[in-house]
Design a protein around this motif. Structure first.
Motif, PDB file in Angstrom:
ATOM      1  N   TRP A   1     118.564  29.444  27.178  1.00 55.00           N
ATOM      2  CA  TRP A   1     117.988  30.776  26.985  1.00 55.00           C
ATOM      3  C   TRP A   1     118.895  31.863  27.547  1.00 55.00           C
ATOM      4  N   CYS A   2     119.556  31.591  28.656  1.00 58.22           N
ATOM      5  CA  CYS A   2     120.452  32.607  29.226  1.00 58.22           C
ATOM      6  C   CYS A   2     121.707  32.777  28.371  1.00 58.22           C
ATOM      7  N   LEU A   3     122.216  31.675  27.822  1.00 52.57           N
ATOM      8  CA  LEU A   3     123.330  31.778  26.873  1.00 52.57           C
ATOM      9  C   LEU A   3     122.906  32.600  25.655  1.00 52.57           C
ATOM     10  N   THR A   4     121.700  32.365  25.185  1.00 56.11           N
ATOM     11  CA  THR A   4     121.181  33.110  24.038  1.00 56.11           C
ATOM     12  C   THR A   4     121.106  34.597  24.340  1.00 56.11           C
ATOM     13  N   LYS A   5     120.574  34.940  25.500  1.00 62.04           N
ATOM     14  CA  LYS A   5     120.462  36.353  25.893  1.00 62.04           C
ATOM     15  C   LYS A   5     121.841  36.995  26.002  1.00 62.04           C
ATOM     16  N   LEU A   6     122.798  36.273  26.586  1.00 67.23           N
ATOM     17  CA  LEU A   6     124.154  36.809  26.727  1.00 67.23           C
ATOM     18  C   LEU A   6     124.779  37.087  25.362  1.00 67.23           C
ATOM     19  N   LEU A   7     124.681  36.125  24.456  1.00 67.47           N
ATOM     20  CA  LEU A   7     125.341  36.258  23.157  1.00 67.47           C
ATOM     21  C   LEU A   7     124.606  37.207  22.220  1.00 67.47           C
ATOM     22  N   ASP A   8     123.337  37.467  22.485  1.00 67.68           N
ATOM     23  CA  ASP A   8     122.615  38.447  21.671  1.00 67.68           C
ATOM     24  C   ASP A   8     123.281  39.817  21.751  1.00 67.68           C
ATOM     25  N   GLY A   9     123.937  40.101  22.874  1.00 63.79           N
ATOM     26  CA  GLY A   9     124.579  41.389  23.056  1.00 63.79           C
ATOM     27  C   GLY A   9     125.991  41.463  22.502  1.00 63.79           C
ATOM     28  N   MET A  10     126.489  40.365  21.961  1.00 61.41           N
ATOM     29  CA  MET A  10     127.858  40.349  21.423  1.00 61.41           C
ATOM     30  C   MET A  10     127.962  39.404  20.227  1.00 61.41           C
ATOM     31  N   GLN A  11     126.983  39.477  19.354  1.00 59.62           N
ATOM     32  CA  GLN A  11     126.939  38.526  18.233  1.00 59.62           C
ATOM     33  C   GLN A  11     128.144  38.656  17.312  1.00 59.62           C
TER      34      GLN A  11
END
Length: 458
Positions: free
Chosen positions: A307-317
């Protein structure tokens, strides 16, 4: 790098000779060849390929880069503060004084490469001051984490570093995985962890006969990349750790079909694994073993990382979608920023025909995880996560500061020497002192340039 990227063939002589591309070759063609070669490096090759070691025969027209690299606007979330706000508060709070300097204290410093090497004594004194206020900073974190958290204040504190034992909680809050309200936190985390397990059961724990050919290829690529991840840290060479990484990465890729799995994302999961595992294990990471944990705790660990990886990459898709346009845009901004800060280095690199894409692509793709010792990554990521939605923009300033650490050295190197130097930077003996210098300069330059975008216009 995308899992279905094509490997470029390398002749044995290409690593020893500088090759000139055909002058009739278009800038777009040269750019695409360079991009493919740089992406090839992420497969684990240590020697740049033929195209990577080719000196550019003539300068590219900056206007053509601008067409491919539209202006990137800093997006402020409701929890972000602008440079002036951050500066004012850093003057008021002594805990942020050492490595988040106020703007007006540094505006009189030279923008040239000379200030890269001119302040170790001052920073050393600041480091001593930071240690002296550790107990005060811990008290501020403890107070902030009790009850309902105010994310803006937590970002302010976290920017200058988080106490190690508080990192798991702070990182989850900064990324928006854990809710600010402490009464709701346990219930939300329990629900998200169960959701991850459902995804693993649905997408990962199935026979290959139920996967498409593309999914099988992607899973095999992940299985190849996991053993290559952070090879100098023995913890990541454990089969059980690599299996956990494989589950996390494959599940993320299946649920994000716009990008799928891209090589480099495997590096981004490693800080989360180490930090969240520290909730369950003590001592040195080199002595850790997942076999010491119950199956339930391993599932918690994987879920938190996912989930934290998902949150991080949501900001730099757009860093990881086809052709990785987000990275291309930021590499262009980095080139412009370096030109404004240290014109001699910029001119020398231009004269030698070195493209920023040839070395900075990996920096943006892996967020410097392959460039500095792993024990410094968690401190660097404190600042990354504190930046929130503004992280992609601030990466440009961090990487400019990182590059110009070697300003004097770079000006003495010719093309091929410079390429090899930038692919194998001498950071193996770095301590927190060098990292804090990089972050301090980045903050200063961000304060100077980000509010005046015309200074970075071509």
């Amino acid at each position: 790098m995308r899992s279905n990227s094509t490997n470029n063939s390398n002749s044995s002589s290409s690593s020893n000779h500088r090759l000139r591309p055909d002058k009739a070759e278009s800038p777009d063609s040269r750019f695409n060849q360079t991009l493919r070669s740089v992406q090839g490096l992420l497969k684990g090759r240590s020697i740049p390929g033929k195209v990577l070691l080719a000196r550019r025969s003539d300068p590219l027209d900056d206007s053509s880069w601008q067409d491919r690299s539209p202006k990137y606007e800093r997006s402020l979330s409701e929890n972000d503060t602008g440079p002036s706000d951050r500066t004012d508060k850093s003057m008021e709070e002594d805990d942020k004084g050492p490595f988040k300097p106020s703007t007006h204290e540094n505006l009189n410093k030279s923008n040239s490469s000379s200030d890269v090497h001119s302040t170790p004594k001052e920073v050393q004194k600041s480091a001593i001051g930071a240690r002296a206020t550790d107990s005060a900073r811990v008290m501020k974190f403890t107070k902030e984490l009790s009850g309902t958290v105010t994310l803006e204040r937590l970002r302010e504190l976290a920017w200058s570093g988080v106490p190690p034992y508080m990192r798991p909680t702070v990182w989850k809050l900064l990324l928006g995985y854990a809710p600010p309200n402490s009464d709701r936190r346990e219930g939300v985390l329990r629900r998200k962890r169960l959701e991850y397990l459902d995804c693993v059961a649905q997408f990962y724990d199935i026979p290959d006969t139920e996967r498409t050919d593309e999914e099988i290829t992607m899973l095999r690529q992940i299985a190849v990349d996991c053993p290559r991840t952070v090879p100098d840290v023995s913890f990541f060479q454990q089969a059980q750790v690599q299996k956990s990484m494989e589950r996390i990465l494959y599940t993320w890729a299946i649920r994000h079909p716009a990008s799928g799995y891209v090589q480099g994302i495997n590096d981004l999961v490693t800080p989360f694994l180490v930090i969240f595992l520290s909730e369950y294990l003590e001592g040195s990471v080199d002595n850790w073993s997942l076999s010491d944990l119950s199956t339930e705790k391993i599932s918690y660990l994987e879920a938190d990382c996912y989930w934290c990886l998902t949150k991080l990459l949501d900001g730099m898709q757009d860093h990881y979608t086809f052709a990785q346009p987000g990275i291309q845009r930021l590499v262009f901004k980095l080139k412009e920023l370096v030109r404004r800060i240290d014109e001699p280095v910029s001119r020398h690199m231009e004269e030698q025909g070195l493209e920023f894409l040839q070395f900075a692509f990996r920096w943006f793709n892996c967020l410097l995880i392959r460039e500095i010792p792993f024990h410094l990554i968690s401190r660097l990521w404190d600042t990354y996560l504190a930046e929130g939605d503004a992280l992609p923009d601030f990466l440009v300033y961090i990487f400019a500061s990182f590059l110009l650490t070697w300003s004097d050295k770079l000006q003495k190197l010719e093309f091929q020497e410079m390429v090899m130097f930038l692919q194998h930077l001498p950071t193996e003996n770095w301590t927190h002192l060098e990292l804090e210098m990089v972050l301090s300069r980045a903050f200063m330059w961000h304060s100077m340039f980000n509010s005046s975008p015309s200074h970075l216009a071509s």
